[in-house]
Design an enzyme around this catalytic site. Structure first.
Site, PDB file in Angstrom:
ATOM      1  N   LYS A 158       0.835  -1.198   0.000  1.00  8.73           N
ATOM      2  CA  LYS A 158       0.000   0.000   0.000  1.00  8.73           C
ATOM      3  C   LYS A 158       0.869   1.246   0.000  1.00  8.73           C
ATOM      4  CE  LYS A 158      -3.668  -0.269   2.752  1.00  8.73           C
ATOM      5  NZ  LYS A 158      -4.489  -0.434   3.985  1.00  8.73           N
ATOM      6  N   ILE A 203      -6.042  -9.682   4.403  1.00  7.30           N
ATOM      7  CA  ILE A 203      -7.132 -10.392   5.081  1.00  7.30           C
ATOM      8  C   ILE A 203      -8.169 -10.780   4.035  1.00  7.30           C
ATOM      9  CG2 ILE A 203      -8.836 -10.294   6.918  1.00  7.30           C
ATOM     10  CD1 ILE A 203      -5.944 -10.007   7.885  1.00  7.30           C
ATOM     11  N   LYS A 237     -16.246   2.625  -1.998  1.00  6.61           N
ATOM     12  CA  LYS A 237     -17.498   2.269  -1.329  1.00  6.61           C
ATOM     13  C   LYS A 237     -18.701   2.542  -2.240  1.00  6.61           C
ATOM     14  CE  LYS A 237     -15.237   3.564   2.970  1.00  6.61           C
ATOM     15  NZ  LYS A 237     -15.070   4.619   3.979  1.00  6.61           N
ATOM     16  N   ARG A 292     -11.193  13.756   8.296  1.00  5.98           N
ATOM     17  CA  ARG A 292     -12.160  14.665   7.668  1.00  5.98           C
ATOM     18  C   ARG A 292     -13.548  14.094   7.864  1.00  5.98           C
ATOM     19  NH1 ARG A 292     -13.416  11.277   3.584  1.00  5.98           N
ATOM     20  NH2 ARG A 292     -11.734  10.042   2.660  1.00  5.98           N
ATOM     21  N   ARG A 338     -24.755   5.382  -2.953  1.00  9.69           N
ATOM     22  CA  ARG A 338     -24.127   6.465  -3.706  1.00  9.69           C
ATOM     23  C   ARG A 338     -24.624   6.402  -5.148  1.00  9.69           C
ATOM     24  NH1 ARG A 338     -17.883   7.139  -1.614  1.00  9.69           N
ATOM     25  NH2 ARG A 338     -18.231   6.553   0.567  1.00  9.69           N
TER      26      ARG A 338
END
Length: 451
Positions: A158, A203, A237, A292, A338
């Site tokens: 990452k 994971i 997401k 945030r 969304r």
């Protein structure tokens, strides 16, 4: 109390902040690019200033122009919303140096938690559980391979400065390590200007669960419980629900305690989110902190009755939290879809254009956060999100039924949207039965390609 706030953002989050300010009697200043001169946030704010042309580097990321606008209009604070400059420590610091309040944490804290490797080290030292992985940054391929063999494949490399799934790769054995590691570094360099990398044990098929926290300058920190964000596409997401239907009370309490500890460890102030992975054995691991307000904050508001934007402004006004942890209760179940201007049948290709017909759902427990209107032209230069459809029910079954009803009522023509795709997820038996994880969309993509 603050008296005038510049909103350094656009679209639905700018509208959301302006509405909260109006209810608090606070004046607002909107910024916009030349592509957004007809934006709803421009019309709703008390004042509006163009800060540059269409490219975000010249407008919504133009710190000098934005700060100049705040000073010229007599603002005493800046709310960054999410995205753009919301997690930019330089912008936060410059805001404070000008004598304005940055509605968020200090720049030093953004630096600490924005660097994923540094954040991981701090959590280890404080006792917050983290995914097994590298102790710090990985400098070479050889070092990375050695760590991968120690913790066991598969591993996840990452970007330390990363987010949104960029600069991230799953590596399953030594033979593909070098190629994928170098690819992730290059992507990180292009996206963030920083190619430093760290590594975690991957994971398999976890749930992605996050805890909303609020912290004032007097050391008071509370969590507002959890959101389950496991329905994702390419680490982005798609649907969120609160509370997570997979957590038992003991695990929820422990995760909440760790979220508060994480915030206290870094001396956090304002609203933030602690993100965890939950494995099939109900072991949880810290992965990162978002410094945030989150896109999905409305579902937390729906189950707690607390307006997070107003709380942000109160904290920035040097007021202490007006409630304790014991006073925050979970009420029912909430979900958010969304709604994006994109075509699911063409690899989710963005679909800018003019909205010809718009019908928004309503009714008890239904909320739509959006900045679009009939005749509005969605520009091709920014995020494709049209808005967020949020529902609240007494329990999860009622929330699912209410969301399906609301998606049926939602009409947007003139552009392609993912409304039918969202309905297909809501109607899928595995989602309905809460038998899903972060691989749900990937596993069921063919079934979800409806229409």
């Amino acid at each position: 109390m603050l008296h005038k706030i510049l909103i350094a953002n656009r679209g639905e989050i700018a509208v959301r902040i302006i509405r909260a300010c109006k209810e608090m009697g606070i004046e607002t200043v909107a910024i916009y690019s030349t592509a957004d001169d007809r934006g709803l946030h421009v019309d709703l704010a008390d004042e509006a200033i163009c800060v540059g042309p269409t490219k975000i580097q010249d407008s919504y990321l133009n710190m000098n122009n934005i700060l100049s606008a705040a000073v010229a209009t007599g603002c005493d604070a800046i709310h960054p919303g999410f995205g753009f400059l919301s997690e930019n420590s330089t912008f936060a610091t410059l805001t404070e140096e000008l004598g304005l309040k940055f509605i968020g944490p200090k720049g030093t804290v953004i630096d600490q938690m924005g660097n994923k490797a540094k954040a991981r080290e701090m959590m280890i030292q404080s006792g917050v559980p983290v995914v097994p992985g590298s102790d710090g940054l990985i400098e070479t391929v050889e070092e990375g391979k050695a760590i991968a063999n120690r913790i066991g494949y598969p591993v996840l490399v990452k970007a330390s400065a990363g987010g949104g799934g960029r600069g991230m790769r799953i590596i399953r054995d030594d033979s593909e390590f070098e190629e994928l590691f170098q690819t992730a570094k290059l992507e990180a360099k292009m996206a963030f200007g920083d190619d430093s990398m760290y590594m975690e044990k991957f994971i398999e098929n976890p749930r992605h669960i996050e805890f909303q926290i609020l912290a004032d300058q007097y050391g008071n920190v509370v969590h507002l419980y959890d959101r389950d964000c496991s329905v994702q596409r390419r680490n982005q997401k798609v649907i969120e629900e609160a509370p997570s239907p997979v957590l038992d009370q003991k695990t929820r309490q422990r995760m909440g305690e760790m979220a508060v500890l994480a915030a206290k460890t870094v001396g956090y102030e304002n609203a933030g989110t602690i993100e965890f992975l939950l494995d099939k054995h109900h072991q949880f691991y810290f992965i990162e902190m978002n410094t945030r307000i989150q896109v999905e904050h409305p579902i937390t508001e729906m189950i707690t009755g607390i307006d997070l934007i107003k709380e942000q402004i109160k904290i920035a006004s040097n007021l202490p939290l007006s409630f304790t942890q014991d006073e925050i209760k979970i009420q029912g179940h909430a979900m958010e879809c969304r709604i994006n201007a994109e075509n699911p049948h063409q690899n989710f290709k963005p679909s800018p254009g003019t909205i010809e017909v718009l019908n928004l759902p309503s009714g008890f427990g239904v909320r739509v956060d959006t900045a679009v209107y009939q005749g509005y032209e969605i520009p091709p230069f920014y995020d494709s999100m049209v808005g967020k459809l949020i529902v609240h029910g007494e329990n999860r079954d009622e929330a699912v039924a209410k969301m399906k009803r609301s998606l049926e009522e939602l009409v947007v023509t003139g552009i392609d949207t993912n409304i039918d795709f969202q309905y297909a997820i809501m109607d899928h038996p595995d989602f309905i039965s809460n038998d899903y994880d972060t691989s749900f969309i990937q596993q069921h993509m063919r079934e979800l390609e409806v229409g």
